[in-house]
Scaffold this active site. Structure first.
Site, PDB file in Angstrom:
ATOM      1  N   GLY A  71       0.822  -1.206   0.000  1.00  0.00           N
ATOM      2  CA  GLY A  71       0.000   0.000   0.000  1.00  0.00           C
ATOM      3  C   GLY A  71       0.859   1.260   0.000  1.00  0.00           C
ATOM      4  O   GLY A  71       0.529   2.241  -0.676  1.00  0.00           O
ATOM      5  N   ASN A 150      -7.451   3.821   9.320  1.00  0.00           N
ATOM      6  CA  ASN A 150      -6.953   2.556   9.861  1.00  0.00           C
ATOM      7  C   ASN A 150      -7.113   2.461  11.371  1.00  0.00           C
ATOM      8  O   ASN A 150      -7.228   1.372  11.920  1.00  0.00           O
ATOM      9  CB  ASN A 150      -5.478   2.351   9.483  1.00  0.00           C
ATOM     10  CG  ASN A 150      -4.632   3.588   9.674  1.00  0.00           C
ATOM     11  OD1 ASN A 150      -4.923   4.646   9.119  1.00  0.00           O
ATOM     12  ND2 ASN A 150      -3.593   3.469  10.470  1.00  0.00           N
ATOM     13  N   GLN A 178      -7.680   0.235   3.823  1.00  0.00           N
ATOM     14  CA  GLN A 178      -8.553  -0.367   4.845  1.00  0.00           C
ATOM     15  C   GLN A 178      -9.977  -0.578   4.346  1.00  0.00           C
ATOM     16  O   GLN A 178     -10.755  -1.271   4.998  1.00  0.00           O
ATOM     17  CB  GLN A 178      -8.578   0.503   6.108  1.00  0.00           C
ATOM     18  CG  GLN A 178      -7.236   0.581   6.828  1.00  0.00           C
ATOM     19  CD  GLN A 178      -6.794  -0.742   7.449  1.00  0.00           C
ATOM     20  OE1 GLN A 178      -7.562  -1.703   7.562  1.00  0.00           O
ATOM     21  NE2 GLN A 178      -5.540  -0.811   7.844  1.00  0.00           N
ATOM     22  N   GLY A 199      -2.334  -5.959  -0.187  1.00  0.00           N
ATOM     23  CA  GLY A 199      -2.791  -7.344  -0.117  1.00  0.00           C
ATOM     24  C   GLY A 199      -2.974  -7.877   1.294  1.00  0.00           C
ATOM     25  O   GLY A 199      -3.950  -8.564   1.591  1.00  0.00           O
ATOM     26  N   HIS A 200      -2.027  -7.526   2.191  1.00  0.00           N
ATOM     27  CA  HIS A 200      -2.047  -8.183   3.509  1.00  0.00           C
ATOM     28  C   HIS A 200      -3.170  -7.684   4.409  1.00  0.00           C
ATOM     29  O   HIS A 200      -3.337  -8.194   5.512  1.00  0.00           O
ATOM     30  CB  HIS A 200      -0.679  -8.083   4.185  1.00  0.00           C
ATOM     31  CG  HIS A 200      -0.284  -6.742   4.701  1.00  0.00           C
ATOM     32  ND1 HIS A 200      -0.330  -6.437   6.035  1.00  0.00           N
ATOM     33  CD2 HIS A 200       0.183  -5.643   4.073  1.00  0.00           C
ATOM     34  CE1 HIS A 200       0.112  -5.185   6.203  1.00  0.00           C
ATOM     35  NE2 HIS A 200       0.423  -4.685   5.027  1.00  0.00           N
ATOM     36  N   CYS A 324       2.022   0.944  13.216  1.00  0.00           N
ATOM     37  CA  CYS A 324       3.225   1.661  12.808  1.00  0.00           C
ATOM     38  C   CYS A 324       3.643   2.678  13.863  1.00  0.00           C
ATOM     39  O   CYS A 324       4.792   3.050  13.922  1.00  0.00           O
ATOM     40  CB  CYS A 324       2.980   2.372  11.494  1.00  0.00           C
ATOM     41  SG  CYS A 324       2.209   1.313  10.299  1.00  0.00           S
TER      42      CYS A 324
HETATM   43  N1  PLP Z   1      -2.654   3.006   4.242  1.00  0.00           N
HETATM   44  C1  PLP Z   1      -3.376   2.571   5.287  1.00  0.00           C
HETATM   45  C2  PLP Z   1      -4.680   3.229   5.574  1.00  0.00           C
HETATM   46  C3  PLP Z   1      -2.904   1.521   6.070  1.00  0.00           C
HETATM   47  O1  PLP Z   1      -3.634   1.098   7.114  1.00  0.00           O
HETATM   48  C4  PLP Z   1      -1.659   0.931   5.754  1.00  0.00           C
HETATM   49  C5  PLP Z   1      -1.098  -0.129   6.608  1.00  0.00           C
HETATM   50  O2  PLP Z   1      -1.336  -0.170   7.815  1.00  0.00           O
HETATM   51  C6  PLP Z   1      -0.957   1.417   4.633  1.00  0.00           C
HETATM   52  C7  PLP Z   1      -1.476   2.457   3.909  1.00  0.00           C
HETATM   53  C8  PLP Z   1       0.359   0.833   4.236  1.00  0.00           C
HETATM   54  O3  PLP Z   1       0.186  -0.425   3.628  1.00  0.00           O
HETATM   55  P1  PLP Z   1       1.432  -1.412   3.495  1.00  0.00           P
HETATM   56  O4  PLP Z   1       1.666  -1.995   4.835  1.00  0.00           O
HETATM   57  O5  PLP Z   1       0.981  -2.454   2.507  1.00  0.00           O
HETATM   58  O6  PLP Z   1       2.553  -0.610   2.978  1.00  0.00           O
END
Ligand code: PLP
Length: 394
Positions: A71, A150, A178, A199-200, A324
Site C-alpha cells: 500500500g 486505519n 482499509q 494485499g495483507h 506503525c
Molecule cells: N494506508 C493505510 C490506511 C494503512 O492502514 C496501511 C497499513 O497499515 C498502509 C497504507 C500501508 O500499507 P502497506 O503496509 O501495505 O505498505
C-alpha cells in the site's frame, strides 16, 4: 493458550484458499511471466486472471490495475506521479489523519518546496468538507484522502470529495487500503482517478499491493525499469503474491455480506458490552460512518501499552494507536486531530475483526478486558473514581 486475533487492520491471516492458490507458483510454476517459453507464459496467463479479479472487486477495467509491492508504494506512486505529470502545480491536499504512507511523504514534500494542506477532522473523525472545498486551488496537483481510517475505521465521503476535485480539474487519489474488501467499491461510476490497495489487509500475503489508475489519467512510473505492468512499474512480478491477491479479491467479494452483517454485529456486541462494563470509556469515531470491523475504544486514565500487555497474557491481540506508531509513547496523531483529550487518547485500544472471528472470541474479550482496566486504574495515580466522567466519556 489460543490466540484471539483482533488486529486485522494491522495485518490479516492469509486465507487458506489464497494459500492454496499461490503455492504452486513457488515450486511447480516458478517461471518468469515475461519469458517467451510456454513455461513462463502460463504464469502470465494467471497474472491476467488475477488482474481481472481485482478489477471486478473494484468495478474497474483490468488495464487500470497496476500491481505493486504494498500500500505504501501505491500511495507514494500516486502522489509522485501527479506531481511529475503536472509541473508547475505544487500544492497537495490531504487530511490530518492519513496513514504515514501519505502523511510522512507529504511532510517530506513540504520540506522540498511543495505546499501541503492538511484538512482537519471533527471530534468524530469526520472530514471538514467546507475547509476541503476552500482548499482546492488552481495550483493543486492532487488530493489524497483515505477512504477509511486505519485507527478508527471512520469513512470519508471520498466520492463527494472526488467530484469536487474533478469539477476543478484536480486529480484525486484515495488510500483505500482499509476499505477494500470491507465495503463495496464501484470505480466504474466514480470520479476517483487513483486508488491504493494492500494485499495483507485482505487475507493475501504481505509484499503485494495495487495502484488503480483510471484509464486516460496522466501517469509517471515510480519504479523505473523493465516493461512490466505495461511500463508502469518496473520489476519482475511477485507472481505468487499477485495470484494470491486475485484470489483474495474474489473471496472478499463473496464475503462482503458476511463482513457487513455478522462481523459488524460482532464488533457492535464487543463495543456495547465493553462500554457497559467499563465506566468512562468511549468509542472514538462512534458517531461517524465507520467500517464494519473496527472499534477504537478509549479508557480514561490508563496506558494503552499496559492494556495491550495484560491482554497479551490471555492471547488477545489488538493495537494501541496504529501498528506503525505503537512503540512510541506519543498518543496517536489521529486521536489528537480528533481532539480526544490526553487522558483518553493514551488509553485507546483498536480492536479490528475479520470474517475469522467468532462470537465466543468476542465473549472472551468482553470477559477479560473490564477487569484489566479495573486493575490498571487501581494502580494509576491519575485515576480519580469519585470525579465526574470526563466530557467525552460515557
Ligand atoms: N494506508 C493505510 C490506511 C494503512 O492502514 C496501511 C497499513 O497499515 C498502509 C497504507 C500501508 O500499507 P502497506 O503496509 O501495505 O505498505
Amino acid at each position: 493458550m489460543t490466540t484471539v486475533y483482533m488486529d486485522n487492520n494491522a495485518t490479516t491471516q492469509v486465507a487458506p484458499e489464497v494459500m492454496e492458490a499461490m503455492l504452486p507458483y513457488f515450486h511447480d510454476l516458478y517461471g518468469n511471466p515475461s519469458s517467451a517459453h510456454t513455461f513462463g507464459g502460463q504464469v502470465g496467463h494467471k497474472i491476467r486472471e488475477a488482474r481481472e479479479k481485482v478489477a471486478e472487486l473494484l468495478g474497474a477495467l483490468p488495464d487500470e490495475i497496476i500491481f505493486t509491492s504494498c500500500g505504501s508504494e501505491s500511495d507514494n506512486t500516486a502522489i509522485m506521479s501527479a506531481l511529475q505529470t503536472q509541473e508547475g502545480k505544487n500544492h497537495i491536499v490531504t487530511s490530518r489523519v492519513e496513514h504515514p504512507a501519505v502523511k510522512v511523504l507529504c511532510s517530506h514534500l513540504a520540506k522540498n518546496g511543495y505546499r501541503v494542506t492538511e484538512i482537519p477532522v471533527d471530534r468524530e473523525g469526520r472530514l471538514d468538507m467546507d475547509h476541503y472545498k476552500e482548499s482546492l486551488t488552481q495550483d493543486t496537483a492532487i488530493v489524497s484522502l483515505m477512504w477509511a481510517n486505519n485507527e478508527t475505521g471512520v469513512i470519508f465521503p471520498v466520492e463527494e470529495a472526488a467530484r469536487m476535485a474533478k469539477s476543478r480539474g484536480i486529480l484525486f487519489h484515495t488510500d483505500a487500503v482499509q476499505a477494500v474488501g470491507k465495503i463495496p467499491i464501484d470505480l466504474g461510476n466514480s470520479s476517483i482517478d487513483m486508488l491504493s490497495i494492500s494485499g495483507h489487509k485482505l487475507h493475501a500475503p504481505k509484499g503485494v499491493g495495487v495502484l488503480y489508475v483510471r484509464k486516460g489519467t496522466k501517469y509517471a512510473p515510480f519504479l523505473i525499469g523493465g516493461h512490466q505492468e505495461r511500463g508502469r512499474r518496473g520489476g519482475t512480478e511477485n507472481t505468487a503474491g499477485i495470484i494470491a491477491l486475485g484470489k483474495a479479491c474474489e473471496l472478499a467479494g463473496e464475503h462482503m455480506e458476511d463482513e457487513n452483517t455478522r462481523v459488524k454485529a460482532l464488533r457492535d456486541k464487543l463495543e456495547k458490552n465493553i462500554l457497559k462494563k467499563v465506566p468512562r470509556s468511549r468509542v472514538n469515531g462512534g458517531g461517524a460512518e465507520r467500517l464494519p470491523n473496527t472499534s477504537n475504544i478509549s479508557f480514561e486514565s490508563v496506558e494503552g501499552e499496559a492494556i495491550l500487555l495484560l491482554m497479551d497474557e490471555f492471547g488477545i491481540c489488538a493495537s494501541s494507536g496504529s501498528a506503525c506508531t505503537s512503540g512510541s509513547l506519543q498518543p496517536s496523531h489521529v486521536l489528537r486531530a480528533m481532539g480526544v483529550p490526553f487522558t483518553m487518547s493514551h488509553g485507546s485500544i483498536r480492536f479490528s475483526l475479520s470474517i475469522y472471528n467468532t462470537e465466543e472470541e468476542v465473549d472472551f474479550v468482553v470477559e477479560k478486558v473490564p477487569p484489566i482496566i479495573e486493575r490498571l486504574r487501581e494502580l494509576s495515580p491519575f485515576w480519580k473514581p469519585e470525579e465526574e466522567a470526563c466530557a467525552t466519556g460515557t
